[in-house]
Design a protein around this motif. Structure first.
Motif: not given
Length: 290
Positions: A116-134
């Motif tokens: 399934i197509p995936i778009m990720m959004h990162e709100q912070n200047s230092i990426a969160g752990k969940a976004n980093k691992v995925t």
């Protein structure tokens, strides 16, 4: 009919930008079907249904605390992947959008396994752990800061900003909300906010910073739920109003300045007052003074 699944949870910094995107999608096409996936026991379980969107819950925990706590959290995240997959199989989304928070990790993993197509959004200047691992699962990654883009695969990153910023820029506010908080509309108001869950450390510091009145200013000090005791130091102070939580969109037009430790709030405040002269928020997970 478009079907969009949004994974977000834990804090308002993840949830409110996700809601802003969902509301924009509905405005563009009222026939769009949107499903949120979040934690069963966090604020999204209340906020998302109140906003009128369907909500499916997972039982996940962040990788925090003792080694045993982290092991238990890792197990909960692994167990959540097949449950997230079952939710996706039933909803059949055209795209999955992850806004961060550890609950988003199993959802993005399950979506990736199903192509399934995936778009990720990162709100912070230092990426969160969940976004980093995925990040490897995402087809595109949207950021708010150039610094954040450096932490993800370059070919996937687009610097487009925070959906919540557009909502804040068009907010008309509600003067009655301001008055209900005990604030004087004729005075300049400084909003002090360290994110939806607050910050114990910064709450302690702000007690010192606001120890003395500042002529011509009044302060709205948002401690975060669970940190209400931080406001007792201001009992009897008419210039400092303390609340655990506030609907920022209802008061943004009446705010003259902001002390914040949340990139979401700092950035949306700058968007709202883009025509005003104000310092650039500090990068990283530091507090910023506007």
């Amino acid at each position: 009919m478009k079907r969009i699944c949004i994974a977000a949870g834990g804090t308002g910094g993840h949830i409110y930008p996700a809601l802003a995107l969902a509301q924009s999608a509905m405005e563009q096409d009222p026939d769009t079907r949107i499903l949120f996936i979040g934690n069963a026991d966090r604020m999204e379980a209340r906020i998302v249904p109140e906003a009128g969107f369907d909500f499916a819950a997972l039982d996940t925990h962040g990788l925090e605390g003792s080694l045993l706590d982290k092991v238990k959290a890792a197990i909960s995240l692994m167990r959540a992947i097949p449950k997230a997959g079952a939710i996706l199989d039933e909803f059949r989304p055209d795209i999955v959008v992850g806004f961060g928070g550890y609950v988003s990790a199993p959802v993005l993993r399950a979506a990736h396994a199903r192509h399934i197509p995936i778009m990720m959004h990162e709100q912070n200047s230092i990426a969160g752990k969940a976004n980093k691992v995925t990040a490897g699962c995402a087809d595109e990654i949207v950021t708010c800061y150039e610094k954040a883009g450096e932490q993800f695969p370059a070919g996937k990153v687009k610097l487009l900003g925070n959906p919540r910023g557009s909502v804040a820029a068009s907010a008309t506010g509600d003067r009655q909300v301001l008055e209900s908080l005990g604030l004087d509309p004729s005075k300049k108001t400084i909003l002090v906010m360290m994110g939806s869950l607050g910050s114990t450390t910064m709450n302690d510091i702000m007690q010192q910073v606001l120890a003395r009145p500042v002529e011509g200013l009044q302060f709205l000090f948002v401690t975060g739920r669970g940190n209400e005791d931080a406001g007792r130091a201001f009992d009897g102070r008419p210039d400092v109003k303390v609340v655990p939580y506030v609907d920022t969109l209802a008061i943004y037009p009446f705010i003259s300045g902001m002390i914040c430790g949340s990139h979401h709030h700092c950035r949306t405040h700058r968007k709202r007052h883009s025509g005003h002269s104000c310092p650039k928020p500090l990068c990283g997970r530091q507090s910023s003074v506007l």
